[in-house]
Structures are given as C-alpha cells and as structure tokens.
Design an enzyme around this catalytic site. Structure first.
Site, PDB file in Angstrom:
ATOM      1  CB  SER A   1      -0.943  -0.031   1.205  1.00 16.48           C
ATOM      2  OG  SER A   1      -1.945   0.950   1.076  1.00 16.48           O
TER       3      SER A   1
ATOM      4  CE  LYS B   1     -18.195  18.058  -2.919  1.00 16.15           C
ATOM      5  NZ  LYS B   1     -16.942  18.819  -2.897  1.00 16.15           N
TER       6      LYS B   1
END
Length: 253
Positions: A194, A246
C-alpha cells in the site's frame, strides 16, 4: 546491512545527545525556538566492515604463516599491491589534472567525483508514519549536502502501509531526492504494501528480497445499498451535490 564497494557509505542515525557529530565531528548548529529538534549523525559504514575484517584476522589461526615460502609470497603480494596502488594514484592524478584544466567542476565536486557517497537510510513505517519528521530531516540534509549525478541514496524500506495523506507526504519527500539529481535506490527486505509500495515506486531502482511482499495499492470499502427497498416502497430520495462526481456511491443511490 549493505556492502558498497567503491563508495564511501554514510549511515543516518537519530541521536538524543546535545551535540551532533557530522563527518569529522563538526556539530550542526542548534535549531532556534522551542520546536522539537531532530538530531542526525553521520557514520561511516566502511569502518565497520574494515573493523570486522581486522578482528577476523586477529583471531584467525594461520597454520602456514611461518613457512618460508608463505613469507616470500606475502612479500611479493605486498610489492605487487604497492605497485598497483602507485599506478592507480598516478592515473587518478592525471584524471584530476584534466578536470582542473577543463574548469567545469569545482574542487569540492572533483573530490566527491572520485570518492562518491552512498547515504543509507533505514525506514520502518507504521500506520501513521510516526517517523515522518525524521525522514524529512534526513532528506533535507541529503538534498543540501549531496552531489547531483555523483552521490546516491539507499533506503531500506519496510512498511505495511497506512494513512493515505501521511504516506503521500513521505513519498513526496523521496521525490525531493530525485529532483535534486541524486540517484535513489529502494531496498525491500520484508514488506512494502500500500503506502509502503507507493514510497518504493518513487525510486530509480527497486531491489526486493525473494520473499518480500510488494504491492497492493488501493483502498477497499463496503457499504449497504437500499435502493431497491426504497423503490419497492415508493420512497423517493433526493441527493444534491456540487458536481456530477461529488458523490458517486451512497447507501440509497
């Protein structure tokens, strides 16, 4: 550990003493204000390897050391080594004289050109990158004292990842090294997942141990969706956003 042949390797370590030794012992100027200060110390790794070799030679039992033939061979080896060193020194002087005549490099750059430095940093990351301030200090020091296209940085990285913003900032610190023209080598012994992988991917070269875990960039999330339940019961839901993307996923959409 690392073995660097032909390089003067420097190791960064964090010290808690009031005086910081740099290179030959010159102290860094103290920071102003009441801010928490991170102190760095340069250490020559070459000395450790040479010390290990000297210690081994001291305890090693040489069963043939007193033989006349061995003594003669040693003298011959020393003579050959002296001649080889003399030739290398002469060749080095010729190269330096050529660089001085060209005038393209400063004296400091010429000295570093023929004795480059490999800066060694060990980074053990946690979820919140608690050592970020130390990494920032190390990078700032390297960027200011390192020589572009001459020196290099070796980062031994171990991290399972964690906070996106924190690891993004840590990665941007490593980017500063490359932007300064200093080669960046990332070494992974165990894991770089990650955010740790994001940091590793910044390097010019990435070296990984055979069984190291590398990869897994991304975030996984799961939410329930009640759209069909609301539609079945004739319940309308309205969502107003500032833009088309959004809010792309929600529990009722």
């Amino acid at each position: 550990s690392t073995c660097l042949l032909g390089w003067c390797s420097c190791c960064f370590s964090c010290v808690s003493t009031a005086v910081v030794d740099v290179a030959a012992g010159a102290p860094l100027p103290p920071a102003s204000g009441d801010q928490k200060r991170i102190k760095l110390k340069f250490r020559r790794l070459n000395d450790e390897f040479q010390g290990a070799q000297d210690a081994l030679n001291h305890v090693h039992f040489d069963v043939a050391g007193d033989m006349k033939e061995i003594q003669t061979a040693k003298k011959k080896e020393r003579k050959n080594k002296e001649q080889e060193e003399k030739q290398q020194k002469k060749l080095l002087e010729q190269h330096i004289q050529t660089d001085l005549k060209r005038g393209a490099l400063s004296v400091s750059d010429i000295r570093r050109k023929y004795r480059p430095i490999a800066f060694y940093i060990k980074f053990d990351g946690d979820l919140l990158v608690s050592t970020l301030d130390l990494l920032t200090k190390q990078v700032s020091t390297i960027v200011n004292v390192g020589k572009a296209n001459i020196d290099q940085v070796i980062v031994v990285l171990s991290s399972p990842g964690g906070s996106v913003s924190s690891y993004g900032l840590a990665s941007s610190q490593l980017v500063r090294i490359r932007k300064a023209g200093i080669k960046l080598v990332i070494c992974v012994d165990t894991v770089a997942a990650s955010g740790g992988y994001m940091m590793a991917s910044v390097g010019d070269v990435v070296c990984a141990a055979p069984f190291a875990m590398i990869g897994s960039i991304g975030v996984v999330t799961q939410i329930p969706n009640f759209h069909r339940f609301l539609d079945k019961n004739s319940i309308d839901a309205f969502l107003f956003t500032a833009g088309k993307y959004k809010r792309t996923v929600d529990v009722i959409g």
